[in-house]
Motif scaffolding. Structure first.
Motif, PDB file in Angstrom:
ATOM      1  N   GLY A  37      85.568 -34.087  65.416  1.00 33.11           N
ATOM      2  CA  GLY A  37      84.476 -33.132  65.325  1.00 33.11           C
ATOM      3  C   GLY A  37      83.206 -33.544  66.030  1.00 33.11           C
ATOM      4  O   GLY A  37      82.195 -32.838  65.963  1.00 33.11           O
ATOM      5  N   GLU A  38      83.238 -34.686  66.722  1.00 30.73           N
ATOM      6  CA  GLU A  38      82.032 -35.210  67.368  1.00 30.73           C
ATOM      7  C   GLU A  38      82.334 -35.499  68.832  1.00 30.73           C
ATOM      8  O   GLU A  38      83.440 -35.887  69.191  1.00 30.73           O
ATOM      9  N   ARG A  39      81.336 -35.301  69.682  1.00 31.11           N
ATOM     10  CA  ARG A  39      81.509 -35.587  71.106  1.00 31.11           C
ATOM     11  C   ARG A  39      80.273 -36.325  71.605  1.00 31.11           C
ATOM     12  O   ARG A  39      79.138 -35.908  71.364  1.00 31.11           O
ATOM     13  N   LEU A  40      80.501 -37.437  72.300  1.00 29.24           N
ATOM     14  CA  LEU A  40      79.399 -38.170  72.910  1.00 29.24           C
ATOM     15  C   LEU A  40      78.791 -37.351  74.045  1.00 29.24           C
ATOM     16  O   LEU A  40      79.511 -36.799  74.879  1.00 29.24           O
ATOM     17  N   LEU A  57     101.022 -22.418  67.735  1.00 28.77           N
ATOM     18  CA  LEU A  57     101.204 -23.825  67.387  1.00 28.77           C
ATOM     19  C   LEU A  57     100.348 -24.663  68.316  1.00 28.77           C
ATOM     20  O   LEU A  57     100.385 -24.487  69.538  1.00 28.77           O
ATOM     21  N   ILE A  58      99.575 -25.568  67.746  1.00 27.74           N
ATOM     22  CA  ILE A  58      98.782 -26.498  68.546  1.00 27.74           C
ATOM     23  C   ILE A  58      99.416 -27.877  68.415  1.00 27.74           C
ATOM     24  O   ILE A  58      99.403 -28.481  67.337  1.00 27.74           O
ATOM     25  N   LEU A  59      99.992 -28.346  69.504  1.00 30.39           N
ATOM     26  CA  LEU A  59     100.638 -29.652  69.537  1.00 30.39           C
ATOM     27  C   LEU A  59      99.615 -30.671  70.033  1.00 30.39           C
ATOM     28  O   LEU A  59      99.232 -30.663  71.207  1.00 30.39           O
ATOM     29  N   GLY A  60      99.162 -31.504  69.113  1.00 35.20           N
ATOM     30  CA  GLY A  60      98.071 -32.418  69.437  1.00 35.20           C
ATOM     31  C   GLY A  60      96.762 -31.877  68.906  1.00 35.20           C
ATOM     32  O   GLY A  60      95.751 -31.872  69.599  1.00 35.20           O
ATOM     33  N   ALA A  61      96.788 -31.452  67.646  1.00 38.91           N
ATOM     34  CA  ALA A  61      95.633 -30.760  67.063  1.00 38.91           C
ATOM     35  C   ALA A  61      94.573 -31.698  66.528  1.00 38.91           C
ATOM     36  O   ALA A  61      93.516 -31.233  66.084  1.00 38.91           O
ATOM     37  N   THR A  62      94.821 -33.013  66.543  1.00 38.44           N
ATOM     38  CA  THR A  62      93.863 -33.916  65.916  1.00 38.44           C
ATOM     39  C   THR A  62      92.805 -34.451  66.874  1.00 38.44           C
ATOM     40  O   THR A  62      91.868 -35.111  66.445  1.00 38.44           O
ATOM     41  N   GLY A  63      92.939 -34.173  68.169  1.00 40.91           N
ATOM     42  CA  GLY A  63      91.867 -34.482  69.100  1.00 40.91           C
ATOM     43  C   GLY A  63      90.800 -33.404  69.040  1.00 40.91           C
ATOM     44  O   GLY A  63      90.993 -32.340  68.439  1.00 40.91           O
ATOM     45  N   ASN A  64      89.655 -33.651  69.647  1.00 45.70           N
ATOM     46  CA  ASN A  64      88.583 -32.660  69.602  1.00 45.70           C
ATOM     47  C   ASN A  64      88.986 -31.349  70.260  1.00 45.70           C
ATOM     48  O   ASN A  64      88.686 -30.269  69.750  1.00 45.70           O
ATOM     49  N   ALA A  65      89.696 -31.414  71.403  1.00 44.56           N
ATOM     50  CA  ALA A  65      90.119 -30.183  72.073  1.00 44.56           C
ATOM     51  C   ALA A  65      91.126 -29.428  71.217  1.00 44.56           C
ATOM     52  O   ALA A  65      91.076 -28.196  71.114  1.00 44.56           O
ATOM     53  N   GLY A  66      92.052 -30.155  70.587  1.00 45.90           N
ATOM     54  CA  GLY A  66      93.035 -29.505  69.734  1.00 45.90           C
ATOM     55  C   GLY A  66      92.419 -28.881  68.502  1.00 45.90           C
ATOM     56  O   GLY A  66      92.817 -27.781  68.079  1.00 45.90           O
ATOM     57  N   ASP A 108      71.083 -24.849  72.067  1.00 40.06           N
ATOM     58  CA  ASP A 108      71.093 -26.301  71.939  1.00 40.06           C
ATOM     59  C   ASP A 108      71.913 -26.857  73.104  1.00 40.06           C
ATOM     60  O   ASP A 108      73.133 -26.736  73.138  1.00 40.06           O
ATOM     61  N   VAL A 109      71.246 -27.462  74.058  1.00 40.76           N
ATOM     62  CA  VAL A 109      71.937 -27.868  75.283  1.00 40.76           C
ATOM     63  C   VAL A 109      72.922 -28.997  75.027  1.00 40.76           C
ATOM     64  O   VAL A 109      73.957 -29.099  75.695  1.00 40.76           O
ATOM     65  N   ALA A 110      72.639 -29.870  74.054  1.00 44.61           N
ATOM     66  CA  ALA A 110      73.577 -30.941  73.737  1.00 44.61           C
ATOM     67  C   ALA A 110      74.861 -30.372  73.151  1.00 44.61           C
ATOM     68  O   ALA A 110      75.962 -30.840  73.463  1.00 44.61           O
ATOM     69  N   LYS A 111      74.748 -29.355  72.310  1.00 41.61           N
ATOM     70  CA  LYS A 111      75.938 -28.745  71.721  1.00 41.61           C
ATOM     71  C   LYS A 111      76.767 -28.043  72.789  1.00 41.61           C
ATOM     72  O   LYS A 111      78.003 -28.130  72.780  1.00 41.61           O
ATOM     73  N   VAL A 112      76.117 -27.370  73.714  1.00 42.99           N
ATOM     74  CA  VAL A 112      76.842 -26.707  74.805  1.00 42.99           C
ATOM     75  C   VAL A 112      77.556 -27.749  75.661  1.00 42.99           C
ATOM     76  O   VAL A 112      78.726 -27.595  76.013  1.00 42.99           O
ATOM     77  N   ALA A 113      76.863 -28.840  76.001  1.00 45.19           N
ATOM     78  CA  ALA A 113      77.476 -29.890  76.815  1.00 45.19           C
ATOM     79  C   ALA A 113      78.659 -30.526  76.098  1.00 45.19           C
ATOM     80  O   ALA A 113      79.655 -30.900  76.723  1.00 45.19           O
ATOM     81  N   ALA A 114      78.571 -30.646  74.782  1.00 44.80           N
ATOM     82  CA  ALA A 114      79.642 -31.264  74.014  1.00 44.80           C
ATOM     83  C   ALA A 114      80.865 -30.376  73.906  1.00 44.80           C
ATOM     84  O   ALA A 114      81.996 -30.857  73.949  1.00 44.80           O
ATOM     85  N   ALA A 115      80.665 -29.071  73.749  1.00 37.67           N
ATOM     86  CA  ALA A 115      81.758 -28.182  73.366  1.00 37.67           C
ATOM     87  C   ALA A 115      82.446 -27.476  74.521  1.00 37.67           C
ATOM     88  O   ALA A 115      83.635 -27.141  74.416  1.00 37.67           O
ATOM     89  N   VAL A 163      81.167 -28.083  66.978  1.00 39.09           N
ATOM     90  CA  VAL A 163      81.282 -29.480  67.390  1.00 39.09           C
ATOM     91  C   VAL A 163      79.921 -30.124  67.139  1.00 39.09           C
ATOM     92  O   VAL A 163      78.882 -29.455  67.187  1.00 39.09           O
ATOM     93  N   THR A 164      79.938 -31.418  66.838  1.00 37.90           N
ATOM     94  CA  THR A 164      78.691 -32.146  66.604  1.00 37.90           C
ATOM     95  C   THR A 164      78.439 -33.091  67.772  1.00 37.90           C
ATOM     96  O   THR A 164      79.240 -34.015  68.002  1.00 37.90           O
ATOM     97  N   PRO A 165      77.379 -32.874  68.549  1.00 36.38           N
ATOM     98  CA  PRO A 165      77.089 -33.801  69.639  1.00 36.38           C
ATOM     99  C   PRO A 165      76.411 -35.068  69.119  1.00 36.38           C
ATOM    100  O   PRO A 165      75.573 -35.013  68.219  1.00 36.38           O
ATOM    101  N   ARG A 166      76.820 -36.211  69.663  1.00 40.37           N
ATOM    102  CA  ARG A 166      76.091 -37.464  69.390  1.00 40.37           C
ATOM    103  C   ARG A 166      75.462 -37.902  70.698  1.00 40.37           C
ATOM    104  O   ARG A 166      76.170 -38.327  71.619  1.00 40.37           O
ATOM    105  N   THR A 167      74.163 -37.740  70.787  1.00 40.70           N
ATOM    106  CA  THR A 167      73.479 -37.980  72.043  1.00 40.70           C
ATOM    107  C   THR A 167      73.057 -39.431  72.181  1.00 40.70           C
ATOM    108  O   THR A 167      72.568 -40.057  71.237  1.00 40.70           O
ATOM    109  N   VAL A 168      73.262 -39.964  73.384  1.00 40.52           N
ATOM    110  CA  VAL A 168      72.815 -41.310  73.722  1.00 40.52           C
ATOM    111  C   VAL A 168      72.236 -41.263  75.132  1.00 40.52           C
ATOM    112  O   VAL A 168      72.648 -40.434  75.958  1.00 40.52           O
ATOM    113  N   PRO A 169      71.286 -42.131  75.448  1.00 39.43           N
ATOM    114  CA  PRO A 169      70.733 -42.144  76.802  1.00 39.43           C
ATOM    115  C   PRO A 169      71.793 -42.510  77.841  1.00 39.43           C
ATOM    116  O   PRO A 169      72.678 -43.329  77.572  1.00 39.43           O
TER     117      PRO A 169
END
Length: 324
Positions: free
Chosen positions: A306-309, A138-147, A107-114, A285-291
């Motif tokens: 959990g989502e990435r544009l 310990l992950i400091l800043g764990a609530t962002g997508n990267a964390g 899934d190319v969108a998932k690869v691009a997102a993650a 990760v869940t990709p949200r695709t837009v043009p």
């Protein structure tokens, strides 16, 4: 020849969807049709001219990575080191050594997102401080997508215990970790949960890191046992005030992970294994695709946990390699 691209004409504005000259193809380069590009925080920072790699040149096309299609039809994940002609365009010129073929059906969108958000912790725990089975993180800043992905990566690479610390308490409870600490509860709460960790992945820096370093080292039962602090992001500020005694009174190693800290060759060597993990669903990760044409509208939308544009130049949404 012209293509459409997200074009930054001012560092004070979102990119505009505009015609742009297709870059010339040099020796050892390939012209790709771009299929999907993740809108990462790193990309937004670059588009403001504030990233440490920025040359300040305008106009520019943002984007540091993506998924594209080679002239022979092969789908590839690729990265670029050009801070002026990036990846948010219909086409991209890429060094042939900076692309990895995707597995059939990926899934190319998932690869691009993650790939970009997962790469920071993956490379940190494989190249900067190779994690040993059973070590705690310990992950400091764990609530962002990267964390959040870092918690998954640490477990996948053998961590025995993962402590997630973050400022957004609603997002924090959803991070797949063994313990959760709200940074608003203060440094003592963090020390109580994480004083004995082996490795810290720091996505915040600034005041939270400043307080955490002192608190953890002070509460550590054996200060001679090594604590590796890997600085990755600076969402809470670009600088800290670090007492010299922190470096003298404990076995504390501080290093960074980013462009320059790890060679391009080392980064590229890690990509195939990370792609396989993402493709298998081990790092979610869940990709949200837009043009791509909607780039100006979505540019400043806040990240959703959990989502990435993901921007798709052809406006095709989520597609798989097998459909190409």
């Amino acid at each position: 020849m012209k293509m459409h691209a997200a074009v930054v004409t001012s560092f004070d504005e979102a990119p505009h969807y505009l015609p742009f000259e297709v870059p010339e193809v040099g020796e050892g380069q390939v012209l790709l049709d771009v299929l999907a590009v993740g809108l990462h925080p790193r990309v937004r920072t670059g588009a403001t001219g504030q990233h440490y790699t920025s040359s300040g040149t305008l106009p520019m096309i943002p984007g540091v990575d993506g998924v594209g299609r080679r002239p022979d039809g092969t789908a590839v994940y690729f990265v670029t080191d050009d801070d002026v002609i990036g990846t948010m365009a219909e086409k991209a010129v890429v060094d042939a050594r900076r692309m990895i073929a995707l597995p059939a059906g990926a899934d190319v969108a998932k690869v691009a997102a993650a790939m970009n958000p997962a790469m920071s912790s993956w490379v940190a725990l494989r190249r900067r401080v190779p994690i040993q089975p059973g070590q705690s993180v310990l992950i400091l800043g764990a609530t962002g997508n990267a964390g959040t992905m870092a918690a998954q990566v640490a477990k996948r690479l053998g961590a025995g215990r993962v402590v997630a610390a973050g400022r957004n308490t609603e997002r924090l409870v959803a991070v797949p970790a063994d313990a959760h600490v709200a940074l608003g509860d203060g440094p003592d709460a963090l020390a109580a949960a994480a004083a004995e960790v082996d490795i810290v992945l720091d996505y915040l820096w600034g005041k939270p890191a400043e307080a955490a370093i002192v608190a953890l080292l002070t509460a550590r039962s054996d200060r001679s046992r090594q604590l590796d602090w890997i600085q990755i992001g600076s969402m809470a500020g670009p600088t800290i005030e670090l007492p010299s005694v922190a470096l003298r009174s404990a076995n504390f190693r501080l290093q960074g992970n980013g462009q320059g800290a790890v060679s391009p060759r080392a980064y590229l060597a890690e990509l195939p294994a990370l792609i396989d993990e993402i493709d298998a669903g081990s790092i979610a990760v869940t990709p949200r695709t837009v043009p791509l044409a909607d780039v100006e509208r979505v540019w400043n939308e806040p990240d959703v946990p959990g989502e990435r544009l993901v921007l798709t130049p052809a406006g095709t949404g989520s597609i798989s390699e097998s459909a190409l």
